[in-house]
Design a protein around this motif. Structure first.
Motif, PDB file in Angstrom:
ATOM      1  N   ARG A  29      -5.287   1.222  -0.499  1.00  0.00           N
ATOM      2  CA  ARG A  29      -5.690   1.211  -1.886  1.00  0.00           C
ATOM      3  C   ARG A  29      -7.335   1.347  -2.243  1.00  0.00           C
ATOM      4  O   ARG A  29      -7.480   2.038  -3.271  1.00  0.00           O
ATOM      5  CB  ARG A  29      -5.286  -0.192  -2.300  1.00  0.00           C
ATOM      6  CG  ARG A  29      -3.821  -0.494  -2.752  1.00  0.00           C
ATOM      7  CD  ARG A  29      -3.512  -1.763  -3.300  1.00  0.00           C
ATOM      8  NE  ARG A  29      -1.809  -1.935  -3.274  1.00  0.00           N
ATOM      9  CZ  ARG A  29      -1.127  -1.125  -3.949  1.00  0.00           C
ATOM     10  NH1 ARG A  29      -1.664  -0.555  -5.115  1.00  0.00           N
ATOM     11  NH2 ARG A  29       0.266  -1.466  -4.162  1.00  0.00           N
ATOM     12  N   ALA A  59      -8.284   4.843  -1.870  1.00  0.00           N
ATOM     13  CA  ALA A  59      -7.957   5.624  -3.082  1.00  0.00           C
ATOM     14  C   ALA A  59      -8.826   5.466  -4.252  1.00  0.00           C
ATOM     15  O   ALA A  59      -9.178   6.304  -4.765  1.00  0.00           O
ATOM     16  CB  ALA A  59      -6.700   5.037  -3.473  1.00  0.00           C
ATOM     17  N   ARG A  60      -9.295   3.945  -4.317  1.00  0.00           N
ATOM     18  CA  ARG A  60     -10.090   3.974  -5.663  1.00  0.00           C
ATOM     19  C   ARG A  60     -11.446   4.696  -5.235  1.00  0.00           C
ATOM     20  O   ARG A  60     -12.074   5.229  -6.172  1.00  0.00           O
ATOM     21  CB  ARG A  60     -10.335   2.477  -5.499  1.00  0.00           C
ATOM     22  CG  ARG A  60     -11.041   1.791  -6.999  1.00  0.00           C
ATOM     23  CD  ARG A  60     -11.254   0.267  -6.739  1.00  0.00           C
ATOM     24  NE  ARG A  60     -12.531  -0.004  -5.698  1.00  0.00           N
ATOM     25  CZ  ARG A  60     -13.809   0.348  -6.112  1.00  0.00           C
ATOM     26  NH1 ARG A  60     -14.045   0.753  -6.852  1.00  0.00           N
ATOM     27  NH2 ARG A  60     -14.502   0.024  -4.941  1.00  0.00           N
ATOM     28  N   SER A  65      -8.326   9.061  -5.904  1.00  0.00           N
ATOM     29  CA  SER A  65      -7.013   9.378  -5.639  1.00  0.00           C
ATOM     30  C   SER A  65      -6.157   8.517  -5.889  1.00  0.00           C
ATOM     31  O   SER A  65      -6.358   7.194  -6.404  1.00  0.00           O
ATOM     32  CB  SER A  65      -6.963   9.816  -3.830  1.00  0.00           C
ATOM     33  OG  SER A  65      -8.068  10.529  -3.459  1.00  0.00           O
ATOM     34  N   GLU A  66      -4.566   8.858  -5.794  1.00  0.00           N
ATOM     35  CA  GLU A  66      -3.607   7.553  -6.134  1.00  0.00           C
ATOM     36  C   GLU A  66      -3.240   7.475  -4.974  1.00  0.00           C
ATOM     37  O   GLU A  66      -2.928   8.028  -3.752  1.00  0.00           O
ATOM     38  CB  GLU A  66      -2.722   8.663  -7.078  1.00  0.00           C
ATOM     39  CG  GLU A  66      -1.822   7.514  -7.889  1.00  0.00           C
ATOM     40  CD  GLU A  66      -0.632   8.049  -8.391  1.00  0.00           C
ATOM     41  OE1 GLU A  66       0.430   7.603  -8.377  1.00  0.00           O
ATOM     42  OE2 GLU A  66      -0.978   9.279  -9.108  1.00  0.00           O
ATOM     43  N   TYR A  67      -3.093   5.835  -4.892  1.00  0.00           N
ATOM     44  CA  TYR A  67      -2.226   5.376  -3.690  1.00  0.00           C
ATOM     45  C   TYR A  67      -0.830   5.285  -3.746  1.00  0.00           C
ATOM     46  O   TYR A  67      -0.131   5.035  -5.022  1.00  0.00           O
ATOM     47  CB  TYR A  67      -2.727   4.102  -3.364  1.00  0.00           C
ATOM     48  CG  TYR A  67      -1.664   3.152  -2.559  1.00  0.00           C
ATOM     49  CD1 TYR A  67      -1.770   3.547  -1.065  1.00  0.00           C
ATOM     50  CD2 TYR A  67      -0.909   2.262  -2.971  1.00  0.00           C
ATOM     51  CE1 TYR A  67      -1.028   2.931  -0.145  1.00  0.00           C
ATOM     52  CE2 TYR A  67      -0.241   1.626  -2.026  1.00  0.00           C
ATOM     53  CZ  TYR A  67      -0.283   1.954  -0.793  1.00  0.00           C
ATOM     54  OH  TYR A  67       0.702   1.246   0.242  1.00  0.00           O
ATOM     55  N   VAL A  68       0.131   5.933  -2.690  1.00  0.00           N
ATOM     56  CA  VAL A  68       1.242   6.030  -2.868  1.00  0.00           C
ATOM     57  C   VAL A  68       1.942   5.494  -1.605  1.00  0.00           C
ATOM     58  O   VAL A  68       1.650   5.742  -0.474  1.00  0.00           O
ATOM     59  CB  VAL A  68       2.191   7.160  -3.331  1.00  0.00           C
ATOM     60  CG1 VAL A  68       1.979   7.582  -4.623  1.00  0.00           C
ATOM     61  CG2 VAL A  68       1.455   8.366  -2.314  1.00  0.00           C
ATOM     62  N   ARG A 100       4.908  14.698  -3.384  1.00  0.00           N
ATOM     63  CA  ARG A 100       4.099  14.053  -4.104  1.00  0.00           C
ATOM     64  C   ARG A 100       2.655  14.877  -3.934  1.00  0.00           C
ATOM     65  O   ARG A 100       1.652  14.761  -4.834  1.00  0.00           O
ATOM     66  CB  ARG A 100       4.254  12.688  -3.613  1.00  0.00           C
ATOM     67  CG  ARG A 100       3.342  11.850  -4.449  1.00  0.00           C
ATOM     68  CD  ARG A 100       3.278  11.647  -5.713  1.00  0.00           C
ATOM     69  NE  ARG A 100       1.981  11.001  -6.154  1.00  0.00           N
ATOM     70  CZ  ARG A 100       0.644  11.569  -6.417  1.00  0.00           C
ATOM     71  NH1 ARG A 100       0.580  12.810  -6.009  1.00  0.00           N
ATOM     72  NH2 ARG A 100      -0.207  10.590  -6.946  1.00  0.00           N
ATOM     73  N   THR A 116      -4.237  12.166  -3.006  1.00  0.00           N
ATOM     74  CA  THR A 116      -3.349  11.319  -2.606  1.00  0.00           C
ATOM     75  C   THR A 116      -3.649  10.433  -1.663  1.00  0.00           C
ATOM     76  O   THR A 116      -4.133  11.128  -0.358  1.00  0.00           O
ATOM     77  CB  THR A 116      -1.949  11.762  -2.477  1.00  0.00           C
ATOM     78  OG1 THR A 116      -1.323  12.581  -3.646  1.00  0.00           O
ATOM     79  CG2 THR A 116      -0.825  10.636  -2.299  1.00  0.00           C
TER      80      THR A 116
END
Lengths: 126, 274
Positions: free
Chosen positions: B19, B22-23, B27-30, B81, B87
């Protein structure tokens, strides 16, 4: 060759005659001022004389490879964007090229539109 | 921008680091939502998919075919994704699921067993002995399943671009190391790596569509052309091959299908007996 005012100068280097002719035609049609080379020694000599905005070079070309061309460009004209093309693309080769400062890494075969888009992107990045 | 695959050993703060990375990278955390989507695709409850990826093989347990089905759908969902943008992902065996993509940074988060057991005990309020037992068991199952499903030694550090010892760094510092590595030019997306990812995503969508018919089918793709390699044999093999071909052709993005039938040793030996 007389330099045409305002046009973006592109060097195309590939030891395959047909690839050079295709790139020269596609990029010339798109409005770029293209100088094409099939002999990497001649291309390196030309790089000593003039700075190109973009260099599109093959990787595997006999005794001189595209990474050596990339190194030369970085030395003589660091702002030039270098696009590496190869028929023998592999993950580690792509990483090495990017690490050495390539703008992009493109696998052959490619269609004319795809390579034009990459060169357009490089041209926009001033 | 690089994509980041985080692989975390039991007891390491994988989700927290993912997380934060990603921040830091925008990016986006998945993570868990991919498992939910994969379970839906596989037509299974998410608990069953989770079990398929985390429990040891046993005689009365989850079949190999079910595990492969789960993996095929997870791969399809994951690569789909990744095509959408930057990501950071954390899913079981993520580092095995996406291979050959030069702009994917693979990171392993590890710590010595006793440190991980300590964290486990704190996080779950259990005894130290119980935590040690659980961490060891998870390590054992992870190695077993990696061998079974990917023929790989999951402890092999060569699987990763970066290995981070989380007992030496807090979450923020570990995420900082990951984020800084991801910004190195060698992990930048290229036309080639993008094409590889698109090819892989298509192959995975096809595999997910076929895995119910043939869980061992091998699928590769290049520029919309899909190649299937199957061991489907027996009296109904022709019909089944046709079925595989039809299903593959129906997948969005497929422009052509080539099917190769592999004549394996067992079918060759048993053919005269049939």
């Amino acid at each position: 060759m007389t330099e045409q005012e305002g046009k973006i100068k592109v060097m195309v280097l590939d030891d395959e005659h047909i690839a050079v002719k295709t790139l020269q035609r596609v990029l010339g049609k798109a409005g770029y001022q293209v100088e094409a080379f099939e002999d990497p020694h001649q291309a390196l000599a030309r790089l000593e004389e003039t700075c190109f905005d973009i260099v599109v070079t093959d990787v595997v070309m006999g005794d001189i490879d595209g990474i050596q061309v990339l190194n030369k460009v970085r030395q003589v004209c660091p702002q030039t964007r270098v696009i590496i093309i190869t028929a023998f693309a592999m993950m580690e080769m792509a990483r090495k090229a990017m690490e050495k400062g390539a703008f992009d890494f493109v696998a052959k075969p490619f269609d004319a539109q795809a390579i034009r888009e990459v060169v357009d992107r490089a041209a926009r990045q001033d | 921008m690089a994509m980041i695959c985080l692989s975390s050993l039991a007891g390491c703060p994988g989700e927290e680091v993912a997380r934060e990375a990603a921040r830091l990278t925008g990016s986006e955390y998945v993570g868990p939502e991919l498992l939910t989507a994969a379970a839906t695709g596989a037509g299974l409850p998410v608990e069953k998919l989770h079990q398929a990826l985390t429990t040891a093989p046993s005689f009365f347990g989850i079949t190999l075919a079910t595990r492969r089905r789960c993996l095929a759908h997870l791969q399809a969902v994951l690569t789909g994704r990744l095509l959408q943008g930057p990501t950071v992902f954390l899913v079981p065996y993520g580092h095995h699921l996406v291979r050959g993509i030069s702009h994917l940074l693979k990171v392993r988060l590890y710590a010595p067993g006793e440190v991980r057991a300590q964290s486990w005990a704190q996080a779950r309020s259990c005894s130290a002995a119980e935590a040690v037992r659980r961490v060891r068991e998870q390590d054992r199952v992870r190695l077993l399943l990696a061998r079974l499903l990917f023929s790989a030694d999951d402890d092999d550090n060569d699987l990763f671009d970066l290995v981070v010892n989380s007992s030496h760094l807090d979450v923020e510092a570990a995420a900082q190391v990951v984020a800084e590595t991801a910004t190195q030019p060698r992990y930048r997306e290229t036309s080639y790596s993008r094409q590889c990812l698109e090819d892989l995503a298509l192959a995975n969508r096809v595999k997910a569509a076929l895995v119910g018919e043939d869980d061992e089918v091998e699928v590769t793709s290049s520029g919309g052309l899909v190649r299937l390699r199957t061991r489907v044999t027996g009296r109904r093999s022709r019909r089944r091959r046709q079925r595989l071909q039809q299903l593959a052709e129906q997948v969005d993005g497929v422009m052509g299908v080539e099917l190769e039938q592999v004549d394996d040793l067992i079918s060759r030996i048993t053919r005269p007996l049939r």
